[in-house]
Design an enzyme around this catalytic site. Structure first.
Site, PDB file in Angstrom:
ATOM      1  N   GLY A 143      -2.249   0.833 -46.672  1.00 29.77           N
ATOM      2  CA  GLY A 143      -1.613  -0.322 -46.492  1.00 29.77           C
ATOM      3  C   GLY A 143      -1.313  -1.328 -45.458  1.00 29.77           C
ATOM      4  O   GLY A 143      -1.481  -0.504 -44.102  1.00 29.77           O
ATOM      5  N   GLN A 181      -9.632   2.898 -49.735  1.00 30.17           N
ATOM      6  CA  GLN A 181      -8.875   2.358 -51.033  1.00 30.17           C
ATOM      7  C   GLN A 181      -9.223   0.960 -51.111  1.00 30.17           C
ATOM      8  O   GLN A 181      -8.443   0.092 -50.166  1.00 30.17           O
ATOM      9  CB  GLN A 181      -7.406   2.768 -50.827  1.00 30.17           C
ATOM     10  CG  GLN A 181      -6.749   2.377 -52.291  1.00 30.17           C
ATOM     11  CD  GLN A 181      -5.448   2.651 -52.091  1.00 30.17           C
ATOM     12  OE1 GLN A 181      -4.863   2.808 -50.979  1.00 30.17           O
ATOM     13  NE2 GLN A 181      -4.535   2.464 -53.248  1.00 30.17           N
ATOM     14  N   THR A 189       0.547   4.894 -55.224  1.00 29.70           N
ATOM     15  CA  THR A 189       0.380   6.317 -54.485  1.00 29.70           C
ATOM     16  C   THR A 189      -1.014   7.112 -55.223  1.00 29.70           C
ATOM     17  O   THR A 189      -1.856   7.742 -54.491  1.00 29.70           O
ATOM     18  CB  THR A 189       1.359   6.914 -54.450  1.00 29.70           C
ATOM     19  OG1 THR A 189       2.162   7.056 -55.480  1.00 29.70           O
ATOM     20  CG2 THR A 189       2.395   6.482 -53.120  1.00 29.70           C
ATOM     21  N   GLY A 220      14.043   8.057 -55.654  1.00 30.85           N
ATOM     22  CA  GLY A 220      13.682   8.748 -56.556  1.00 30.85           C
ATOM     23  C   GLY A 220      13.945  10.333 -56.471  1.00 30.85           C
ATOM     24  O   GLY A 220      13.937  10.896 -55.454  1.00 30.85           O
ATOM     25  N   ASN A 265      12.913  12.479 -53.207  1.00 35.48           N
ATOM     26  CA  ASN A 265      11.604  12.568 -53.076  1.00 35.48           C
ATOM     27  C   ASN A 265      11.039  11.723 -51.771  1.00 35.48           C
ATOM     28  O   ASN A 265      11.424  10.668 -51.544  1.00 35.48           O
ATOM     29  CB  ASN A 265      10.579  11.833 -54.234  1.00 35.48           C
ATOM     30  CG  ASN A 265       9.224  11.968 -54.045  1.00 35.48           C
ATOM     31  OD1 ASN A 265       8.677  12.621 -53.096  1.00 35.48           O
ATOM     32  ND2 ASN A 265       8.508  11.471 -54.939  1.00 35.48           N
ATOM     33  N   HIS A 315      11.105 -11.917 -14.841  1.00 32.03           N
ATOM     34  CA  HIS A 315      12.223 -11.873 -14.217  1.00 32.03           C
ATOM     35  C   HIS A 315      13.259 -12.528 -14.600  1.00 32.03           C
ATOM     36  O   HIS A 315      13.052 -13.519 -15.732  1.00 32.03           O
ATOM     37  CB  HIS A 315      12.156 -12.478 -12.739  1.00 32.03           C
ATOM     38  CG  HIS A 315      11.278 -13.818 -12.886  1.00 32.03           C
ATOM     39  ND1 HIS A 315       9.931 -14.061 -12.949  1.00 32.03           N
ATOM     40  CD2 HIS A 315      11.709 -15.015 -12.399  1.00 32.03           C
ATOM     41  CE1 HIS A 315       9.605 -15.101 -13.082  1.00 32.03           C
ATOM     42  NE2 HIS A 315      10.364 -16.165 -12.580  1.00 32.03           N
TER      43      HIS A 315
END
Length: 402
Positions: A9, A79, A85, A138, A163, A314
Protein backbone atom coordinates in the site's frame (compact mmCIF):
# COMPACT_ATOMS: atom_id res chain seq x y z
CA UNK A 1 8.84 -21.20 8.52
CA UNK A 2 8.52 -18.29 6.13
CA UNK A 3 7.22 -14.82 6.94
CA UNK A 4 4.98 -13.00 4.46
CA UNK A 5 5.16 -9.23 4.91
CA UNK A 6 2.41 -7.09 3.45
CA UNK A 7 3.94 -3.90 2.03
CA UNK A 8 1.97 -3.04 -1.11
CA UNK A 9 0.00 0.00 0.00
CA UNK A 10 0.83 3.66 -0.44
CA UNK A 11 -0.51 4.63 2.94
CA UNK A 12 -2.77 7.46 1.81
CA UNK A 13 -3.45 8.44 5.42
CA UNK A 14 0.30 9.07 5.76
CA UNK A 15 0.39 11.80 3.13
CA UNK A 16 2.31 14.02 2.50
CA UNK A 17 5.12 11.73 3.71
CA UNK A 18 4.39 8.97 1.18
CA UNK A 19 4.68 11.10 -1.95
CA UNK A 20 8.08 9.66 -2.84
CA UNK A 21 8.25 6.40 -0.90
CA UNK A 22 5.91 3.63 0.26
CA UNK A 23 4.64 3.88 3.80
CA UNK A 24 6.72 0.93 5.04
CA UNK A 25 9.92 2.74 4.01
CA UNK A 26 9.27 5.77 6.22
CA UNK A 27 12.02 5.91 8.84
CA UNK A 28 11.54 5.33 12.54
CA UNK A 29 14.65 5.50 14.73
CA UNK A 30 16.55 6.01 11.44
CA UNK A 31 15.48 2.74 9.83
CA UNK A 32 12.52 2.00 7.57
CA UNK A 33 9.64 0.76 9.68
CA UNK A 34 9.54 -2.50 7.73
CA UNK A 35 13.16 -3.15 8.71
CA UNK A 36 12.15 -3.21 12.37
CA UNK A 37 9.49 -5.81 11.52
CA UNK A 38 11.99 -7.93 9.61
CA UNK A 39 14.53 -7.63 12.43
CA UNK A 40 11.97 -8.88 14.98
CA UNK A 41 11.20 -11.85 12.73
CA UNK A 42 14.92 -12.61 12.29
CA UNK A 43 15.42 -12.50 16.05
CA UNK A 44 12.49 -14.91 16.37
CA UNK A 45 14.31 -17.38 14.12
CA UNK A 46 12.86 -16.69 10.67
CA UNK A 47 15.30 -16.47 7.77
CA UNK A 48 13.01 -16.73 4.72
CA UNK A 49 10.75 -13.84 3.72
CA UNK A 50 8.27 -12.98 1.01
CA UNK A 51 7.46 -9.28 0.67
CA UNK A 52 4.21 -8.38 -1.09
CA UNK A 53 4.94 -5.09 -2.86
CA UNK A 54 2.98 -2.57 -4.91
CA UNK A 55 3.23 1.21 -4.61
CA UNK A 56 6.78 2.42 -5.37
CA UNK A 57 8.10 -1.09 -4.89
CA UNK A 58 11.57 -0.20 -6.19
CA UNK A 59 12.31 1.57 -2.91
CA UNK A 60 11.82 -1.71 -1.04
CA UNK A 61 13.61 -3.90 -3.56
CA UNK A 62 16.61 -1.58 -3.86
CA UNK A 63 17.01 -1.34 -0.08
CA UNK A 64 16.76 -5.05 0.80
CA UNK A 65 17.66 -6.71 -2.53
CA UNK A 66 17.77 -10.48 -1.98
CA UNK A 67 18.27 -10.08 1.77
CA UNK A 68 21.81 -11.44 1.79
CA UNK A 69 23.17 -8.25 3.39
CA UNK A 70 20.85 -9.00 6.33
CA UNK A 71 21.75 -12.71 6.46
CA UNK A 72 18.34 -13.81 5.14
CA UNK A 73 16.57 -14.75 1.91
CA UNK A 74 13.93 -12.39 0.48
CA UNK A 75 11.58 -12.99 -2.43
CA UNK A 76 9.11 -10.47 -3.83
CA UNK A 77 5.67 -10.68 -5.38
CA UNK A 78 3.67 -7.72 -6.65
CA UNK A 79 0.06 -7.07 -5.70
CA UNK A 80 -1.18 -5.39 -8.87
CA UNK A 81 -4.20 -3.78 -7.22
CA UNK A 82 -4.69 -3.14 -3.50
CA UNK A 83 -7.96 -5.05 -3.09
CA UNK A 84 -7.80 -5.94 0.59
CA UNK A 85 -5.88 -8.16 2.97
CA UNK A 86 -7.16 -11.44 1.59
CA UNK A 87 -6.10 -10.39 -1.90
CA UNK A 88 -2.65 -9.46 -0.59
CA UNK A 89 -2.19 -12.77 1.24
CA UNK A 90 -3.37 -14.64 -1.85
CA UNK A 91 -0.26 -13.32 -3.64
CA UNK A 92 1.80 -15.67 -1.45
CA UNK A 93 0.23 -18.80 -2.97
CA UNK A 94 2.99 -20.89 -4.51
CA UNK A 95 5.69 -19.19 -2.42
CA UNK A 96 4.90 -20.86 0.92
CA UNK A 97 4.34 -24.38 2.17
CA UNK A 98 2.65 -25.53 5.34
CA UNK A 99 2.44 -22.88 8.04
CA UNK A 100 3.57 -19.30 7.49
CA UNK A 101 3.46 -16.01 9.41
CA UNK A 102 1.74 -12.91 8.02
CA UNK A 103 3.08 -9.57 9.23
CA UNK A 104 2.28 -6.01 8.24
CA UNK A 105 5.24 -3.85 7.29
CA UNK A 106 3.71 -0.90 9.11
CA UNK A 107 3.28 -2.57 12.50
CA UNK A 108 5.88 -2.92 15.25
CA UNK A 109 5.72 -6.31 16.91
CA UNK A 110 8.07 -8.11 19.28
CA UNK A 111 10.19 -11.14 18.48
CA UNK A 112 8.57 -12.95 21.43
CA UNK A 113 5.12 -12.65 19.93
CA UNK A 114 6.36 -13.97 16.59
CA UNK A 115 7.96 -16.91 18.42
CA UNK A 116 4.67 -17.60 20.17
CA UNK A 117 2.88 -17.72 16.82
CA UNK A 118 5.52 -20.00 15.34
CA UNK A 119 4.87 -22.56 18.08
CA UNK A 120 1.16 -22.90 17.24
CA UNK A 121 -0.27 -25.72 15.13
CA UNK A 122 -3.83 -24.64 14.31
CA UNK A 123 -5.06 -23.96 10.78
CA UNK A 124 -5.01 -20.26 11.64
CA UNK A 125 -4.10 -18.11 14.63
CA UNK A 126 -5.22 -14.51 15.01
CA UNK A 127 -3.11 -12.09 17.05
CA UNK A 128 -5.31 -10.01 19.34
CA UNK A 129 -4.79 -7.08 21.66
CA UNK A 130 -6.78 -6.37 24.80
CA UNK A 131 -8.22 -2.87 24.30
CA UNK A 132 -10.35 -0.49 26.33
CA UNK A 133 -12.75 0.40 23.49
CA UNK A 134 -13.27 -2.83 21.51
CA UNK A 135 -16.25 -1.37 19.62
CA UNK A 136 -13.73 0.60 17.54
CA UNK A 137 -12.09 -2.58 16.23
CA UNK A 138 -12.72 -5.95 14.72
CA UNK A 139 -13.33 -8.19 17.73
CA UNK A 140 -13.13 -11.96 18.19
CA UNK A 141 -15.53 -14.12 20.16
CA UNK A 142 -14.02 -17.20 21.75
CA UNK A 143 -15.02 -20.54 23.20
CA UNK A 144 -12.16 -21.94 25.21
CA UNK A 145 -9.03 -21.60 23.08
CA UNK A 146 -10.95 -21.41 19.82
CA UNK A 147 -12.23 -18.40 17.89
CA UNK A 148 -15.89 -18.89 16.99
CA UNK A 149 -16.74 -15.51 15.48
CA UNK A 150 -15.14 -12.34 14.13
CA UNK A 151 -17.24 -9.19 14.40
CA UNK A 152 -16.33 -5.85 12.81
CA UNK A 153 -16.80 -2.87 15.18
CA UNK A 154 -19.62 -4.41 17.23
CA UNK A 155 -21.97 -2.16 19.22
CA UNK A 156 -21.96 -4.70 22.05
CA UNK A 157 -18.55 -6.43 21.94
CA UNK A 158 -18.49 -9.97 23.35
CA UNK A 159 -14.83 -9.56 24.38
CA UNK A 160 -12.17 -6.88 24.54
CA UNK A 161 -9.91 -8.80 22.14
CA UNK A 162 -9.22 -6.70 19.03
CA UNK A 163 -7.79 -8.20 15.86
CA UNK A 164 -4.23 -6.90 15.50
CA UNK A 165 -3.74 -7.97 11.87
CA UNK A 166 -0.89 -10.43 12.51
CA UNK A 167 -1.52 -14.08 11.71
CA UNK A 168 -0.29 -17.64 11.48
CA UNK A 169 -1.83 -19.59 8.60
CA UNK A 170 -1.67 -23.04 7.13
CA UNK A 171 -1.70 -22.98 3.34
CA UNK A 172 -5.27 -24.30 3.46
CA UNK A 173 -6.24 -20.62 3.81
CA UNK A 174 -5.72 -20.07 0.08
CA UNK A 175 -8.75 -22.21 -0.76
CA UNK A 176 -10.91 -20.05 1.49
CA UNK A 177 -9.50 -16.84 0.05
CA UNK A 178 -10.53 -18.03 -3.41
CA UNK A 179 -14.11 -18.35 -2.12
CA UNK A 180 -14.11 -14.95 -0.42
CA UNK A 181 -16.37 -12.30 -1.94
CA UNK A 182 -15.89 -8.55 -1.90
CA UNK A 183 -17.00 -6.77 1.22
CA UNK A 184 -19.17 -3.64 1.34
CA UNK A 185 -15.92 -1.67 1.06
CA UNK A 186 -15.23 -3.39 -2.26
CA UNK A 187 -12.28 -5.34 -0.84
CA UNK A 188 -11.49 -8.98 -0.12
CA UNK A 189 -11.22 -9.18 3.67
CA UNK A 190 -9.13 -11.88 5.35
CA UNK A 191 -11.56 -11.81 8.28
CA UNK A 192 -14.28 -13.07 5.92
CA UNK A 193 -11.97 -15.89 4.86
CA UNK A 194 -11.30 -16.71 8.50
CA UNK A 195 -14.99 -16.80 9.33
CA UNK A 196 -15.53 -19.32 6.54
CA UNK A 197 -12.73 -21.44 8.00
CA UNK A 198 -14.40 -21.29 11.42
CA UNK A 199 -17.80 -22.19 9.95
CA UNK A 200 -16.25 -25.20 8.16
CA UNK A 201 -14.76 -26.52 11.41
CA UNK A 202 -11.14 -25.48 10.88
CA UNK A 203 -9.14 -24.88 14.02
CA UNK A 204 -8.74 -21.13 14.46
CA UNK A 205 -7.03 -19.95 17.63
CA UNK A 206 -5.85 -16.65 19.02
CA UNK A 207 -2.64 -15.34 20.55
CA UNK A 208 -2.75 -12.35 22.87
CA UNK A 209 -0.21 -9.60 22.24
CA UNK A 210 1.31 -9.21 25.67
CA UNK A 211 4.16 -7.01 24.45
CA UNK A 212 4.42 -3.65 22.72
CA UNK A 213 2.43 -3.37 19.51
CA UNK A 214 2.04 -0.21 17.44
CA UNK A 215 -0.05 0.11 14.31
CA UNK A 216 1.36 3.07 12.38
CA UNK A 217 -1.68 4.34 10.55
CA UNK A 218 -1.25 8.12 10.59
CA UNK A 219 1.81 10.39 10.57
CA UNK A 220 1.79 11.18 14.28
CA UNK A 221 1.83 7.44 15.10
CA UNK A 222 5.42 7.55 13.89
CA UNK A 223 6.31 9.70 16.91
CA UNK A 224 4.91 7.09 19.31
CA UNK A 225 6.79 4.30 17.57
CA UNK A 226 9.95 6.39 17.45
CA UNK A 227 9.83 6.92 21.20
CA UNK A 228 9.43 3.20 21.90
CA UNK A 229 12.34 2.24 19.66
CA UNK A 230 14.66 4.98 20.88
CA UNK A 231 14.23 3.72 24.44
CA UNK A 232 16.21 0.62 23.33
CA UNK A 233 19.07 2.10 21.29
CA UNK A 234 22.75 1.65 22.12
CA UNK A 235 25.02 4.42 23.32
CA UNK A 236 27.20 4.19 20.19
CA UNK A 237 29.38 7.18 19.32
CA UNK A 238 31.18 6.79 15.99
CA UNK A 239 31.44 10.48 15.13
CA UNK A 240 33.34 13.40 16.66
CA UNK A 241 32.12 14.92 19.94
CA UNK A 242 33.85 18.25 20.57
CA UNK A 243 35.07 18.97 24.14
CA UNK A 244 32.32 21.35 25.21
CA UNK A 245 29.35 19.46 23.80
CA UNK A 246 27.12 17.92 26.48
CA UNK A 247 25.42 14.58 25.95
CA UNK A 248 23.13 13.14 28.63
CA UNK A 249 21.57 9.69 28.54
CA UNK A 250 21.65 7.44 25.50
CA UNK A 251 22.81 9.33 22.43
CA UNK A 252 23.89 7.49 19.27
CA UNK A 253 26.15 9.43 16.90
CA UNK A 254 26.80 7.99 13.44
CA UNK A 255 29.90 7.79 11.29
CA UNK A 256 31.53 11.03 10.10
CA UNK A 257 29.09 13.13 12.13
CA UNK A 258 30.25 15.98 14.33
CA UNK A 259 28.62 17.36 17.47
CA UNK A 260 30.08 20.82 17.96
CA UNK A 261 30.86 22.79 21.09
CA UNK A 262 27.86 24.10 22.98
CA UNK A 263 25.47 21.44 21.71
CA UNK A 264 23.30 20.12 24.55
CA UNK A 265 21.61 16.77 23.89
CA UNK A 266 19.29 14.84 26.19
CA UNK A 267 18.78 11.24 25.15
CA UNK A 268 17.42 9.04 23.93
CA UNK A 269 18.47 10.62 20.64
CA UNK A 270 19.83 9.03 17.48
CA UNK A 271 21.98 11.00 15.03
CA UNK A 272 22.79 9.44 11.67
CA UNK A 273 25.90 9.51 9.52
CA UNK A 274 27.52 12.64 8.04
CA UNK A 275 25.57 15.06 10.23
CA UNK A 276 26.67 18.50 11.45
CA UNK A 277 25.15 19.30 14.85
CA UNK A 278 25.63 22.68 16.52
CA UNK A 279 27.27 24.72 17.79
CA UNK A 280 25.00 25.90 20.62
CA UNK A 281 21.88 23.90 19.86
CA UNK A 282 19.46 22.00 22.13
CA UNK A 283 18.21 18.55 21.10
CA UNK A 284 15.69 16.99 23.44
CA UNK A 285 14.62 13.42 24.06
CA UNK A 286 12.92 11.10 21.56
CA UNK A 287 14.44 12.78 18.50
CA UNK A 288 15.70 10.84 15.48
CA UNK A 289 17.98 12.71 13.08
CA UNK A 290 18.70 11.01 9.76
CA UNK A 291 21.84 11.06 7.63
CA UNK A 292 23.44 14.23 6.25
CA UNK A 293 21.33 16.52 8.46
CA UNK A 294 22.46 19.92 9.70
CA UNK A 295 21.17 21.29 13.01
CA UNK A 296 22.68 24.74 13.44
CA UNK A 297 23.28 27.48 15.98
CA UNK A 298 20.46 28.33 18.43
CA UNK A 299 18.15 25.58 17.13
CA UNK A 300 15.94 23.60 19.52
CA UNK A 301 14.47 20.24 18.48
CA UNK A 302 12.17 18.12 20.61
CA UNK A 303 10.48 14.71 20.07
CA UNK A 304 10.75 14.79 16.27
CA UNK A 305 11.77 12.72 13.26
CA UNK A 306 14.02 14.51 10.77
CA UNK A 307 14.75 12.61 7.57
CA UNK A 308 17.91 12.54 5.45
CA UNK A 309 19.38 15.67 3.94
CA UNK A 310 17.31 18.23 5.86
CA UNK A 311 18.92 21.50 7.02
CA UNK A 312 17.73 23.46 10.05
CA UNK A 313 20.37 26.14 9.98
CA UNK A 314 19.87 28.54 12.88
CA UNK A 315 17.45 30.31 15.23
CA UNK A 316 14.63 27.79 14.73
CA UNK A 317 12.32 25.70 16.93
CA UNK A 318 10.87 22.32 16.01
CA UNK A 319 8.78 20.09 18.28
CA UNK A 320 6.57 17.00 17.98
CA UNK A 321 6.97 16.97 14.20
CA UNK A 322 7.85 14.70 11.28
CA UNK A 323 10.08 16.31 8.64
CA UNK A 324 10.68 14.75 5.21
CA UNK A 325 13.88 14.47 3.21
CA UNK A 326 15.89 17.40 1.83
CA UNK A 327 13.89 20.15 3.54
CA UNK A 328 15.43 23.51 4.39
CA UNK A 329 14.39 25.75 7.26
CA UNK A 330 15.01 29.44 6.76
CA UNK A 331 16.52 31.25 9.76
CA UNK A 332 14.02 31.86 12.52
CA UNK A 333 11.45 29.28 11.39
CA UNK A 334 9.23 28.41 14.37
CA UNK A 335 6.84 25.49 14.62
CA UNK A 336 3.96 25.73 17.10
CA UNK A 337 3.20 22.38 18.74
CA UNK A 338 0.92 23.00 21.73
CA UNK A 339 -2.72 23.83 22.35
CA UNK A 340 -3.11 25.92 25.47
CA UNK A 341 -6.80 25.10 25.97
CA UNK A 342 -6.06 21.41 26.72
CA UNK A 343 -8.05 20.27 23.69
CA UNK A 344 -6.63 17.77 21.21
CA UNK A 345 -5.08 19.00 18.00
CA UNK A 346 -7.06 18.28 14.85
CA UNK A 347 -5.63 18.06 11.36
CA UNK A 348 -6.51 16.96 7.83
CA UNK A 349 -6.29 13.31 6.77
CA UNK A 350 -7.63 12.34 3.32
CA UNK A 351 -9.62 15.54 3.15
CA UNK A 352 -11.27 15.16 6.56
CA UNK A 353 -10.52 16.98 9.80
CA UNK A 354 -9.61 14.35 12.40
CA UNK A 355 -8.79 14.35 16.09
CA UNK A 356 -5.15 13.32 16.52
CA UNK A 357 -5.62 12.45 20.18
CA UNK A 358 -2.59 14.61 20.91
CA UNK A 359 -2.34 17.89 22.77
CA UNK A 360 1.07 18.43 21.20
CA UNK A 361 1.68 18.12 17.47
CA UNK A 362 3.75 20.36 15.22
CA UNK A 363 4.12 20.05 11.47
CA UNK A 364 3.99 17.04 9.14
CA UNK A 365 6.27 18.19 6.33
CA UNK A 366 6.72 16.44 2.99
CA UNK A 367 10.00 16.18 1.10
CA UNK A 368 11.90 19.21 -0.24
CA UNK A 369 9.91 21.89 1.58
CA UNK A 370 11.67 25.25 1.92
CA UNK A 371 10.63 27.85 4.47
CA UNK A 372 11.48 31.53 4.22
CA UNK A 373 13.15 33.31 7.14
CA UNK A 374 10.95 33.94 10.17
CA UNK A 375 8.23 31.60 8.99
CA UNK A 376 5.71 30.58 11.68
CA UNK A 377 3.92 27.24 11.25
CA UNK A 378 0.77 26.53 13.24
CA UNK A 379 -0.08 23.33 15.11
CA UNK A 380 -1.09 20.28 13.09
CA UNK A 381 -0.12 21.75 9.73
CA UNK A 382 0.43 19.45 6.74
CA UNK A 383 2.91 20.83 4.18
CA UNK A 384 2.95 19.31 0.72
CA UNK A 385 6.23 18.12 -0.90
CA UNK A 386 8.09 20.82 -2.77
CA UNK A 387 6.11 23.66 -1.23
CA UNK A 388 7.67 26.83 0.13
CA UNK A 389 6.83 29.86 2.25
CA UNK A 390 7.58 33.56 1.91
CA UNK A 391 9.77 35.34 4.49
CA UNK A 392 7.71 36.13 7.56
CA UNK A 393 4.74 34.03 6.42
CA UNK A 394 2.36 32.55 8.99
CA UNK A 395 1.12 29.13 7.89
CA UNK A 396 -2.25 28.65 9.56
CA UNK A 397 -4.24 26.28 7.40
CA UNK A 398 -3.97 22.50 7.29
CA UNK A 399 -3.39 21.59 3.70
CA UNK A 400 -1.38 22.52 0.64
CA UNK A 401 1.00 25.44 0.94
CA UNK A 402 2.43 27.21 -2.11
Amino acid sequence: MKAVILAAGEGTRMRPLTSSKPKVMLPIANKPMIEHTIKAAIDAGICEFLIVTGYREDAIRNYFNDGSAFGISIEYVRQEEQLGTANAIACAKGYVEGHFIVLNGDMLVSKQHIRNLMSRTEDAVISVKEVEEPSHFGVIETRGDNVIRIIEKPKDPPTNLANAGIYLFDEVVFGYIERTERSKRGEFEITDSLQMMIDDGCRVGHEILATEWIDIGRPWDMLDANKVLLDNIDNTREGIIEPYATLHGTVTVGRNSIVRNGAYIIGPVIIGDDCDIGPNCFIRASTAIGNNVHIGNAVEVKNSIIMDGTKIGHLSYLGDSVIGTACNFGAGTKVANLRHDNRNIRTMVKGELVDTGRRKLGVIMGDEVHTGINTSINIGTMMEPGSSTMPGEVVMHRGKTN
